[in-house]
Write a protein that holds these residues in place. Structure first.
Motif, short mmCIF file in Angstrom:
data_model
loop_
_atom_site.label_atom_id
_atom_site.label_comp_id
_atom_site.label_asym_id
_atom_site.label_seq_id
_atom_site.Cartn_x
_atom_site.Cartn_y
_atom_site.Cartn_z
N LEU A 1 5.15 7.02 0.33
CA LEU A 1 3.75 7.39 0.52
C LEU A 1 3.60 8.29 1.75
CD1 LEU A 1 0.78 7.21 -0.22
CD2 LEU A 1 0.67 5.01 0.98
N ALA A 2 4.32 7.96 2.81
CA ALA A 2 4.27 8.79 4.02
C ALA A 2 4.79 10.19 3.74
CB ALA A 2 5.08 8.14 5.14
N THR B 1 -1.87 1.18 -3.08
CA THR B 1 -1.96 0.68 -1.71
C THR B 1 -0.75 -0.21 -1.42
OG1 THR B 1 -4.37 0.70 -1.84
CG2 THR B 1 -3.38 -0.65 -0.10
N PRO B 2 -0.06 0.02 -0.30
CA PRO B 2 1.11 -0.81 0.00
C PRO B 2 0.74 -2.29 0.18
CG PRO B 2 1.07 1.16 1.37
CD PRO B 2 -0.26 1.08 0.70
N LEU C 1 8.52 -2.93 -0.39
CA LEU C 1 7.32 -2.50 0.32
C LEU C 1 7.63 -1.37 1.30
CD1 LEU C 1 4.33 -2.83 1.10
CD2 LEU C 1 5.04 -4.62 2.70
N ARG C 2 8.74 -1.51 2.04
CA ARG C 2 9.11 -0.47 3.00
C ARG C 2 9.40 0.85 2.30
NH1 ARG C 2 7.99 -4.36 5.80
NH2 ARG C 2 6.00 -3.33 5.45
N HIS D 1 8.15 1.86 -0.59
CA HIS D 1 6.87 2.39 -1.04
C HIS D 1 6.13 3.06 0.12
CE1 HIS D 1 3.24 2.58 -3.56
NE2 HIS D 1 2.58 2.24 -2.47
N GLU D 2 6.13 2.42 1.27
CA GLU D 2 5.46 2.99 2.44
C GLU D 2 6.11 4.31 2.85
OE1 GLU D 2 3.82 -1.05 4.66
OE2 GLU D 2 5.84 -0.33 5.08
#
Length: 211
Positions: free
Chosen positions: A37-38, A10-11, A30-31, A33-34
């Protein structure tokens, strides 16, 4: 029916991609990782179809235990739901080609008990099975370069046929960012959100990846 599960964290700020410091600040990690994930979520949507279902499973949904226990439980759930073959794809390989996923399931269909897509760092990008294989998830030194060798040894000791596809890479440390930029340059449509993030970092442009 084949079933593919995306395993991802989970981010959360300060909890994802921390080994990319100091090249990436916590907010940038974080960006990234997001973005990955996208891209992996879109990839799964494209892979789903006749004969194959796909789901995303974040760490908050994986239950208790170490990584091995959680992956084994996810595969057991897929078999209980009627899957003839099931695999888990990691969230840290946003450029893994569809061909490798297809190859993995093909190896299972041809009789392998289990299959991995090896990662260049000694782990694996994907692990799958045609039946429950608990031995492959017990006593493995998760998060270390010894995962592949330990998995191969566990398969031999349990009498399992473990097949392997061609290797791929995931994103864990700073040096991986430059390789990721080259992979994105080769196929920017595979991971558009990741490509956009790398462009903002100055690591990638549509015509000139920075290596």
């Amino acid at each position: 029916m084949e079933h593919l599960v995306l395993f991802a964290r989970t981010p959360r700020l300060h909890e994802v991609k921390t080994r990319l410091a100091p090249r990436l600040a916590p907010e940038e990690a974080l960006r990234l990782h997001e973005a990955m994930l996208a891209d992996q979520t879109l990839f799964l949507a494209a892979l789903a179809g006749w004969g194959r279902s796909c789901t995303v499973c974040l760490d908050t949904e994986q239950g208790e235990g170490d990584l091995g226990a959680r992956m084994h439980r996810a595969l057991l759930h897929a078999f209980a739901e009627g899957a003839a073959a099931a695999a888990i794809l990691g969230g840290d390989a946003p450029t893994v080609p569809r061909a490798l996923v297809d190859d993995a399931f093909a190896l299972l269909a041809r009789g392998a008990d289990a299959v991995v897509v090896p990662a260049d760092d000694g782990g694996y990008v994907l692990v799958g099975a045609s039946r429950p294989v608990p031995a492959l998830f017990e006593g493995i030194p998760w998060g270390t370069p010894l995962v592949q060798d330990a998995t191969r040894r566990a398969a031999r000791e349990a009498g399992l046929v473990l097949a392997e596809t061609a290797p791929w890479s995931d994103v864990d440390v700073e040096s991986d960012l430059h390789r990721l930029a080259r992979e994105v340059a080769a196929d920017p449509l595979r991971a558009p959100a990741t490509a956009s993030f790398l462009a903002r970092l100055g690591l990638y442009s549509p015509r000139n990846p920075v290596v």
